[in-house]
Scaffold this motif. Structure first.
Motif, PDB file in Angstrom:
ATOM      1  N   GLU A   1      39.434  38.654  31.183  1.00  0.00           N
ATOM      2  CA  GLU A   1      38.474  37.558  31.365  1.00  0.00           C
ATOM      3  C   GLU A   1      39.197  36.229  31.572  1.00  0.00           C
ATOM      4  O   GLU A   1      38.857  35.441  32.470  1.00  0.00           O
ATOM      5  CB  GLU A   1      37.553  37.487  30.147  1.00  0.00           C
ATOM      6  CG  GLU A   1      36.585  36.310  30.143  1.00  0.00           C
ATOM      7  CD  GLU A   1      35.556  36.383  31.255  1.00  0.00           C
ATOM      8  OE1 GLU A   1      35.066  35.311  31.665  1.00  0.00           O
ATOM      9  OE2 GLU A   1      35.256  37.499  31.717  1.00  0.00           O
ATOM     10  N   GLN A   2      40.202  35.966  30.772  1.00  0.00           N
ATOM     11  CA  GLN A   2      40.927  34.695  30.871  1.00  0.00           C
ATOM     12  C   GLN A   2      41.667  34.570  32.193  1.00  0.00           C
ATOM     13  O   GLN A   2      41.673  33.500  32.813  1.00  0.00           O
ATOM     14  CB  GLN A   2      41.906  34.567  29.706  1.00  0.00           C
ATOM     15  CG  GLN A   2      41.236  34.347  28.355  1.00  0.00           C
ATOM     16  CD  GLN A   2      42.231  34.379  27.199  1.00  0.00           C
ATOM     17  OE1 GLN A   2      43.412  34.591  27.395  1.00  0.00           O
ATOM     18  NE2 GLN A   2      41.729  34.183  25.983  1.00  0.00           N
ATOM     19  N   ASN A   3      42.297  35.643  32.651  1.00  0.00           N
ATOM     20  CA  ASN A   3      43.167  35.540  33.814  1.00  0.00           C
ATOM     21  C   ASN A   3      42.460  35.728  35.142  1.00  0.00           C
ATOM     22  O   ASN A   3      43.039  35.441  36.193  1.00  0.00           O
ATOM     23  CB  ASN A   3      44.326  36.533  33.669  1.00  0.00           C
ATOM     24  CG  ASN A   3      45.285  36.123  32.571  1.00  0.00           C
ATOM     25  OD1 ASN A   3      46.053  35.181  32.719  1.00  0.00           O
ATOM     26  ND2 ASN A   3      45.211  36.802  31.430  1.00  0.00           N
ATOM     27  N   LEU A   4      41.206  36.190  35.119  1.00  0.00           N
ATOM     28  CA  LEU A   4      40.424  36.259  36.352  1.00  0.00           C
ATOM     29  C   LEU A   4      39.539  35.031  36.533  1.00  0.00           C
ATOM     30  O   LEU A   4      38.951  34.846  37.602  1.00  0.00           O
ATOM     31  CB  LEU A   4      39.548  37.517  36.368  1.00  0.00           C
ATOM     32  CG  LEU A   4      40.242  38.851  36.637  1.00  0.00           C
ATOM     33  CD1 LEU A   4      39.212  39.960  36.768  1.00  0.00           C
ATOM     34  CD2 LEU A   4      41.099  38.798  37.887  1.00  0.00           C
ATOM     35  N   ARG A   5      39.480  34.198  35.516  1.00  0.00           N
ATOM     36  CA  ARG A   5      38.619  33.016  35.591  1.00  0.00           C
ATOM     37  C   ARG A   5      39.076  32.100  36.737  1.00  0.00           C
ATOM     38  O   ARG A   5      40.226  31.676  36.788  1.00  0.00           O
ATOM     39  CB  ARG A   5      38.646  32.263  34.265  1.00  0.00           C
ATOM     40  CG  ARG A   5      37.552  31.218  34.113  1.00  0.00           C
ATOM     41  CD  ARG A   5      37.591  30.624  32.722  1.00  0.00           C
ATOM     42  NE  ARG A   5      37.244  31.613  31.697  1.00  0.00           N
ATOM     43  CZ  ARG A   5      37.917  31.811  30.575  1.00  0.00           C
ATOM     44  NH1 ARG A   5      39.008  31.088  30.336  1.00  0.00           N
ATOM     45  NH2 ARG A   5      37.526  32.709  29.703  1.00  0.00           N
ATOM     46  N   GLY A   6      38.174  31.839  37.652  1.00  0.00           N
ATOM     47  CA  GLY A   6      38.484  30.946  38.764  1.00  0.00           C
ATOM     48  C   GLY A   6      39.186  31.599  39.933  1.00  0.00           C
ATOM     49  O   GLY A   6      39.446  30.948  40.948  1.00  0.00           O
ATOM     50  N   VAL A   7      39.530  32.903  39.851  1.00  0.00           N
ATOM     51  CA  VAL A   7      40.205  33.604  40.948  1.00  0.00           C
ATOM     52  C   VAL A   7      39.135  34.171  41.886  1.00  0.00           C
ATOM     53  O   VAL A   7      38.297  34.970  41.468  1.00  0.00           O
ATOM     54  CB  VAL A   7      41.105  34.740  40.427  1.00  0.00           C
ATOM     55  CG1 VAL A   7      41.774  35.453  41.592  1.00  0.00           C
ATOM     56  CG2 VAL A   7      42.145  34.194  39.466  1.00  0.00           C
ATOM     57  N   THR A   8      39.180  33.755  43.149  1.00  0.00           N
ATOM     58  CA  THR A   8      38.161  34.191  44.106  1.00  0.00           C
ATOM     59  C   THR A   8      38.704  35.136  45.165  1.00  0.00           C
ATOM     60  O   THR A   8      37.959  35.947  45.726  1.00  0.00           O
ATOM     61  CB  THR A   8      37.525  32.980  44.804  1.00  0.00           C
ATOM     62  OG1 THR A   8      38.566  32.202  45.429  1.00  0.00           O
ATOM     63  CG2 THR A   8      36.776  32.107  43.803  1.00  0.00           C
ATOM     64  N   ASP A   9      39.997  35.059  45.457  1.00  0.00           N
ATOM     65  CA  ASP A   9      40.578  35.941  46.469  1.00  0.00           C
ATOM     66  C   ASP A   9      40.803  37.332  45.875  1.00  0.00           C
ATOM     67  O   ASP A   9      41.449  37.464  44.825  1.00  0.00           O
ATOM     68  CB  ASP A   9      41.914  35.373  46.951  1.00  0.00           C
ATOM     69  CG  ASP A   9      42.587  36.291  47.963  1.00  0.00           C
ATOM     70  OD1 ASP A   9      42.102  36.366  49.092  1.00  0.00           O
ATOM     71  OD2 ASP A   9      43.577  36.956  47.584  1.00  0.00           O
ATOM     72  N   PRO A  10      40.284  38.410  46.502  1.00  0.00           N
ATOM     73  CA  PRO A  10      40.415  39.762  45.929  1.00  0.00           C
ATOM     74  C   PRO A  10      41.865  40.194  45.723  1.00  0.00           C
ATOM     75  O   PRO A  10      42.192  40.816  44.712  1.00  0.00           O
ATOM     76  CB  PRO A  10      39.712  40.651  46.950  1.00  0.00           C
ATOM     77  CG  PRO A  10      38.777  39.754  47.670  1.00  0.00           C
ATOM     78  CD  PRO A  10      39.452  38.418  47.718  1.00  0.00           C
ATOM     79  N   HIS A  11      42.725  39.880  46.685  1.00  0.00           N
ATOM     80  CA  HIS A  11      44.124  40.265  46.548  1.00  0.00           C
ATOM     81  C   HIS A  11      44.738  39.585  45.330  1.00  0.00           C
ATOM     82  O   HIS A  11      45.438  40.229  44.519  1.00  0.00           O
ATOM     83  CB  HIS A  11      44.892  39.892  47.818  1.00  0.00           C
ATOM     84  CG  HIS A  11      46.319  40.363  47.827  1.00  0.00           C
ATOM     85  ND1 HIS A  11      47.309  39.738  47.106  1.00  0.00           N
ATOM     86  CD2 HIS A  11      46.911  41.414  48.462  1.00  0.00           C
ATOM     87  CE1 HIS A  11      48.456  40.370  47.292  1.00  0.00           C
ATOM     88  NE2 HIS A  11      48.246  41.388  48.110  1.00  0.00           N
ATOM     89  N   GLU A  12      44.471  38.293  45.176  1.00  0.00           N
ATOM     90  CA  GLU A  12      44.992  37.574  44.016  1.00  0.00           C
ATOM     91  C   GLU A  12      44.385  38.103  42.716  1.00  0.00           C
ATOM     92  O   GLU A  12      45.044  38.143  41.679  1.00  0.00           O
ATOM     93  CB  GLU A  12      44.706  36.074  44.155  1.00  0.00           C
ATOM     94  CG  GLU A  12      45.574  35.376  45.181  1.00  0.00           C
ATOM     95  CD  GLU A  12      47.056  35.515  44.856  1.00  0.00           C
ATOM     96  OE1 GLU A  12      47.446  35.250  43.702  1.00  0.00           O
ATOM     97  OE2 GLU A  12      47.818  35.931  45.756  1.00  0.00           O
ATOM     98  N   ALA A  13      43.129  38.540  42.788  1.00  0.00           N
ATOM     99  CA  ALA A  13      42.483  39.090  41.592  1.00  0.00           C
ATOM    100  C   ALA A  13      43.167  40.380  41.161  1.00  0.00           C
ATOM    101  O   ALA A  13      43.388  40.603  39.963  1.00  0.00           O
ATOM    102  CB  ALA A  13      41.002  39.337  41.867  1.00  0.00           C
ATOM    103  N   VAL A  14      43.525  41.228  42.125  1.00  0.00           N
ATOM    104  CA  VAL A  14      44.194  42.488  41.786  1.00  0.00           C
ATOM    105  C   VAL A  14      45.570  42.210  41.191  1.00  0.00           C
ATOM    106  O   VAL A  14      45.986  42.842  40.209  1.00  0.00           O
ATOM    107  CB  VAL A  14      44.301  43.400  43.017  1.00  0.00           C
ATOM    108  CG1 VAL A  14      45.150  44.626  42.707  1.00  0.00           C
ATOM    109  CG2 VAL A  14      42.915  43.845  43.476  1.00  0.00           C
ATOM    110  N   VAL A  15      46.297  41.263  41.773  1.00  0.00           N
ATOM    111  CA  VAL A  15      47.608  40.910  41.228  1.00  0.00           C
ATOM    112  C   VAL A  15      47.457  40.347  39.819  1.00  0.00           C
ATOM    113  O   VAL A  15      48.261  40.650  38.925  1.00  0.00           O
ATOM    114  CB  VAL A  15      48.331  39.910  42.154  1.00  0.00           C
ATOM    115  CG1 VAL A  15      49.664  39.482  41.530  1.00  0.00           C
ATOM    116  CG2 VAL A  15      48.575  40.530  43.522  1.00  0.00           C
ATOM    117  N   ALA A  16      46.417  39.549  39.598  1.00  0.00           N
ATOM    118  CA  ALA A  16      46.173  39.013  38.256  1.00  0.00           C
ATOM    119  C   ALA A  16      45.852  40.126  37.268  1.00  0.00           C
ATOM    120  O   ALA A  16      46.309  40.101  36.115  1.00  0.00           O
ATOM    121  CB  ALA A  16      45.029  37.998  38.303  1.00  0.00           C
TER     122      ALA A  16
END
Length: 397
Positions: free
Chosen positions: A281-296
């Motif tokens: 929850e903390q590290n996906l907050r504010g991430v909108t790009d799917p690729h960046e979300a997977v890396v996160a």
């Protein structure tokens, strides 16, 4: 009793022999592997294995004198099969040719292969050494092929991680056709093997994790003291007396805080799930790009695994021993966690269907665990970045 006519006896004997399969010992070992995988070594019973084969417990004991002997045989058969498959691959063969037979065997035996990831600690020293030697041969052969085709980076770590991607199929029940699973896992393992230093540099990123829970109550102290004991010796081996001594209580005093040892284990598993969910929850907050979300997601899982190694290993290894009612909230938490990976991965790779995405998510977990073990969980930014890069590569990104 009137004896059968002499001429009838051979036919009757032939029918009786026909009812006993010639490969009964093999059937027993295969059934035992499934039972040990589903129930864990200590919860499994010889009677349960016998029922799976369709024989009596007495008949089973004619093949194996006790449960330990059967368990050790399962371990030997699994690793021997993998080693034999690799022995048939010519020296210097391309990496896909080295990994393909391992993938096929692992997928074919996914129902019985998972037990060795955690339960091998219950083998005695000699059997554990023999098992380690067998897996060492597998790693060395894969490492040689990785180093030959992808010389930059830590070839041994990539070999271990690639095998972790393949072995992940034994740790979950996602329904997928055998051929599709083989293709998916082989591609994932090859991606891991090709992961280089540039990928590690891209994977280096800060990760925010929940703070370590501070034991502020006696109940919390008991939980904090139990986790290292469970991780070191296995839940079944730890006694209430050991837990009580670790927190300065008498064994009877434990019952004022937990009804039984199994309740401490359930609390540990719930704590692990909660910490991971908070981290995501903390590290996906504010991430909108799917690729960046997977890396996160990858970086969060890796950081969590390094930060909470003992807690995570207990939750992964011992959850099968919990009663069904206690497993339910944990299964729900795991499904929710996998659903996040599935959604973000399919946004990043639209060609994947839900089952493929789930299989790859589990491959990512397998890579993180085996690479972390390969590094002996020595924590540091460099190791976290290296393992995160391997996880991202396993996902085909």
């Amino acid at each position: 009793m009137v004896p059968a006519p002499r001429s009838a006896r051979p036919a009757a004997a032939g029918r009786a022999a026909a009812t006993r399969p010639r490969n009964r010992r093999q059937l027993v070992v295969e059934a035992a592997g499934r039972v040990f995988s589903e129930r864990g070594y200590h919860a499994a019973s010889m009677e349960e294995v016998a029922a799976k084969v369709g024989i009596t417990a007495a008949a089973l004991y004619r093949h194996f004198p006790n449960k330990y002997a059967l368990f050790a045989e399962c371990a030997d058969v699994m690793v021997d099969g993998l080693v034999s498959a690799l022995d048939e691959v010519p020296p210097g063969a391309p990496l896909p040719d080295v990994l393909l037979p391992l993938t096929r065997i692992t997928v074919a035996h996914r129902a019985s292969g998972g037990v060795y990831r955690w339960e091998a600690r219950y083998l005695n020293r000699e059997d554990r050494r023999r098992l380690a030697a067998g897996f060492g041969r597998l790693v060395a052969r894969v490492e040689e092929a990785v180093r030959r085709e992808h010389p930059l980076g830590d070839a041994r770590l990539r070999a271990v991680a690639a095998l972790g991607a393949i072995g992940s199929i034994t740790m979950h029940h996602t329904s997928i056709a055998q051929r599709r699973a083989e293709d998916l896992l082989l591609t994932s393992a090859l991606g891991v093997a090709a992961c280089g230093p540039a990928a590690e540099r891209r994977a280096a990123r800060p990760v925010e994790l929940p703070a370590h829970p501070v034991p502020r109550t006696r109940r919390a102290e008991i939980l904090a003291a139990s986790v290292p004991l469970f991780a070191r010796d296995g839940f079944a081996q730890v006694t209430n007396g050991e837990i009580a001594r670790a927190v300065g209580l008498t064994p009877s005093a434990l019952y004022r805080h937990y009804p039984g040892k199994i309740d401490i284990l359930a609390a540990a598993c719930l704590q692990a799930a909660g910490l991971l969910a908070q981290g995501v929850e903390q590290n996906l907050r504010g991430v909108t790009d799917p690729h960046e979300a997977v890396v996160a997601l990858a970086a969060t899982y890796v950081a969590y695994s390094f930060e909470h190694t003992e807690l995570n290993s207990v939750a992964e290894a011992e959850v099968v021993g919990l009663p069904a009612a206690m497993r339910r909230p944990l299964a729900l938490a795991q499904r929710e966690h996998i659903a996040v990976w599935e959604q973000q991965l399919r946004l990043a790779r639209p060609e994947l269907d839900p089952r493929q995405a789930r299989v790859l998510a589990h491959a990512a977990f397998g890579v993180a665990v085996e690479a972390g073990r390969g590094l002996r969980w020595r924590d540091g930014p460099g190791h976290r970045a290296a393992v995160t890069a391997l996880v991202v590569s396993a996902l085909g990104l």
